[in-house]
Design a protein around this motif. Structure first.
Motif, PDB file in Angstrom:
ATOM      1  N   LEU A   1       0.832  -1.208   0.000  1.00 42.65           N
ATOM      2  CA  LEU A   1       0.000   0.000   0.000  1.00 42.65           C
ATOM      3  C   LEU A   1       0.865   1.257   0.000  1.00 42.65           C
ATOM      4  O   LEU A   1       0.581   2.224  -0.736  1.00 42.65           O
ATOM      5  CB  LEU A   1      -0.925  -0.003   1.210  1.00 42.65           C
TER       6      LEU A   1
ATOM      7  N   SER B   1      -8.199   6.245  -2.613  1.00 43.35           N
ATOM      8  CA  SER B   1      -9.170   5.802  -1.617  1.00 43.35           C
ATOM      9  C   SER B   1      -8.885   4.356  -1.231  1.00 43.35           C
ATOM     10  O   SER B   1      -8.151   3.640  -1.924  1.00 43.35           O
ATOM     11  CB  SER B   1     -10.588   5.905  -2.183  1.00 43.35           C
ATOM     12  N   ALA B   2      -9.500   3.917  -0.144  1.00 39.69           N
ATOM     13  CA  ALA B   2      -9.338   2.520   0.269  1.00 39.69           C
ATOM     14  C   ALA B   2      -9.881   1.585  -0.807  1.00 39.69           C
ATOM     15  O   ALA B   2      -9.308   0.511  -1.049  1.00 39.69           O
ATOM     16  CB  ALA B   2     -10.050   2.287   1.599  1.00 39.69           C
TER      17      ALA B   2
ATOM     18  N   ARG C   1     -11.410  -5.086   1.027  1.00 34.43           N
ATOM     19  CA  ARG C   1     -11.458  -3.678   1.426  1.00 34.43           C
ATOM     20  C   ARG C   1     -11.348  -3.518   2.937  1.00 34.43           C
ATOM     21  O   ARG C   1     -10.718  -2.567   3.425  1.00 34.43           O
ATOM     22  CB  ARG C   1     -12.755  -3.045   0.913  1.00 34.43           C
TER      23      ARG C   1
ATOM     24  N   VAL D   1      -7.732  -3.722   3.829  1.00 32.76           N
ATOM     25  CA  VAL D   1      -7.062  -2.477   3.452  1.00 32.76           C
ATOM     26  C   VAL D   1      -7.334  -1.397   4.490  1.00 32.76           C
ATOM     27  O   VAL D   1      -6.426  -0.672   4.917  1.00 32.76           O
ATOM     28  CB  VAL D   1      -7.502  -2.019   2.055  1.00 32.76           C
ATOM     29  N   HIS D   2      -8.598  -1.290   4.937  1.00 36.96           N
ATOM     30  CA  HIS D   2      -8.944  -0.293   5.953  1.00 36.96           C
ATOM     31  C   HIS D   2      -8.150  -0.517   7.240  1.00 36.96           C
ATOM     32  O   HIS D   2      -7.628   0.436   7.830  1.00 36.96           O
ATOM     33  CB  HIS D   2     -10.445  -0.341   6.257  1.00 36.96           C
TER      34      HIS D   2
ATOM     35  N   LEU E   1      -4.505   0.468   6.713  1.00 37.20           N
ATOM     36  CA  LEU E   1      -4.379   1.920   6.606  1.00 37.20           C
ATOM     37  C   LEU E   1      -4.550   2.606   7.957  1.00 37.20           C
ATOM     38  O   LEU E   1      -3.850   3.578   8.257  1.00 37.20           O
ATOM     39  CB  LEU E   1      -5.408   2.461   5.603  1.00 37.20           C
TER      40      LEU E   1
ATOM     41  N   TYR F   1      -6.240   8.744   0.842  1.00 31.85           N
ATOM     42  CA  TYR F   1      -5.020   8.474   1.597  1.00 31.85           C
ATOM     43  C   TYR F   1      -3.792   8.903   0.798  1.00 31.85           C
ATOM     44  O   TYR F   1      -3.704   8.685  -0.408  1.00 31.85           O
ATOM     45  CB  TYR F   1      -4.919   6.984   1.925  1.00 31.85           C
TER      46      TYR F   1
END
Length: 256
Positions: free
Chosen positions: A25, A37-38, A49, A52-53, A56, A72
Motif C-alpha cells: 500500500l 481511496s481505500a 477492502r 485495506v482499511h 491503513l 489516503y
C-alpha cells in the motif's frame, strides 16, 4: 488506474503477510501523488477492502499515511524515515562541498544541474541538487524523484560499478541482461555513464559512481543540462572534472 508494485528482485522467504500488505500500500501511494481511496487500493492490490482499511488505520496511527475526505496519501513519518536513512549513509554531507565546486568550476556558466542520487532497491533517488538561476526549472529534478536503476544515467553508472550478481539481485536477471551491453560500454569509458534526451528532450546527462567504505558504489554524481552534447564522452573536460569530484567524495566516505 492504480497498479500494484512489482516485487523486489531480491527477497527472502518467511515474510510477515501483514507487513507485505502494508509495504504494498505504501509503494502504491508513493507512486500516486494525488492519493487514493481505500476502494482504489483494494482494487489495485486484490485485497479485501476491510483488510485495506485495517492496514491503513494502523499506518495512519504511526504517521506513515494520512487521510483527508477518504483519500489516503503518504504521511510525515515517511519523510522522517527517508531523511534518517540518507543521513545515516553520510553521502550528502560528504558530497556537498565537491558538488558545489563542480557546479562552480566544472559546469560554470552552462545551463546544467549537479545532482546526487542513491540506489533504493531497483531505483535511484535524487537526494541533492545544485543549480544556478540560468537553469530552466523544467530540467531540475526534485529531491525525492526516483528513476529505475537500469533506465537512468545515474542508475546505470551504479550498476556498471557493481558486481553482476549484485546488479541482477537488485533489478532481476532479465532486466540486467537487457542492459548488460550498455554497462560494458560504461565500464570501458572509465565508469562514466552518458545519455542525451533520455529523460527530457535536449537534456544531456553524465554520471559517475561514488564508492563507500566497502569499495562498492553507493551513489552517483550527476551533471544534467542543455547544450552538453560535446561533453558526453569520457575524455571531455566536464566528464573528467565530474570523475575527479566523484573520486574526492569517495575518498571522504572511505576515510570515515
Amino acid at each position: 488506474m492504480l497498479r500494484p508494485p512489482s516485487a523486489p528482485a531480491a527477497h527472502s522467504g518467511n515474510r510477515v503477510q501483514v507487513i507485505d500488505r502494508a509495504m504494498t500500500l505504501l509503494d502504491i501511494l508513493m507512486r500516486t501523488p494525488r492519493g487514493a481511496s481505500a476502494l482504489e487500493l483494494a482494487q489495485a492490490t486484490g485485497l479485501d477492502r476491510t483488510t485495506v482499511h485495517r492496514v491503513l488505520r494502523t499506518l495512519a496511527h504511526w504517521g506513515m499515511v494520512q487521510a483527508r475526505e477518504g483519500t489516503y496519501t503518504l504521511g510525515p513519518k515517511c519523510l522522517v524515515l527517508g531523511t534518517a536513512h540518507h543521513d545515516r549513509l553520510g553521502i550528502r554531507r560528504a558530497a556537498l562541498p565537491h558538488a558545489i565546486e563542480l557546479q562552480e568550476k566544472g559546469v560554470g556558466k552552462r545551463r546544467a544541474v549537479v545532482s546526487i542520487s542513491v540506489p533504493a532497491l531497483d531505483e535511484v533517488v535524487i537526494i541533492e541538487r545544485i543549480w544556478t538561476p540560468s537553469v530552466p526549472l523544467n530540467i531540475i529534478a526534485d529531491i525525492g524523484t526516483h528513476f529505475p536503476l537500469d533506465a537512468s544515467v545515474s542508475g546505470r553508472a551504479i550498476l556498471a560499478a557493481w558486481p553482476a550478481e549484485k546488479g541482477a539481485a537488485h533489478i532481476g536477471a532479465e532486466r540486467y541482461a537487457a542492459v548488460s551491453e550498455k554497462l560494458e560500454t560504461i565500464r570501458a569509458g572509465h565508469g562514466i555513464s552518458f545519455a542525451l534526451s533520455e529523460m527530457r528532450p535536449g537534456v544531456g546527462t553524465l554520471a559517475c559512481p561514488i564508492y563507500g567504505r566497502d569499495g562498492e558504489a553507493v551513489a552517483a554524481l550527476i551533471v544534467a543540462g542543455l547544450a552538453l552534447e560535446d561533453e558526453l564522452r569520457p575524455d571531455s573536460p566536464l566528464a573528467q572534472h565530474a570523475r575527479r569530484s566523484a573520486a574526492s567524495i569517495s575518498a571522504t566516505l572511505q576515510a570515515g
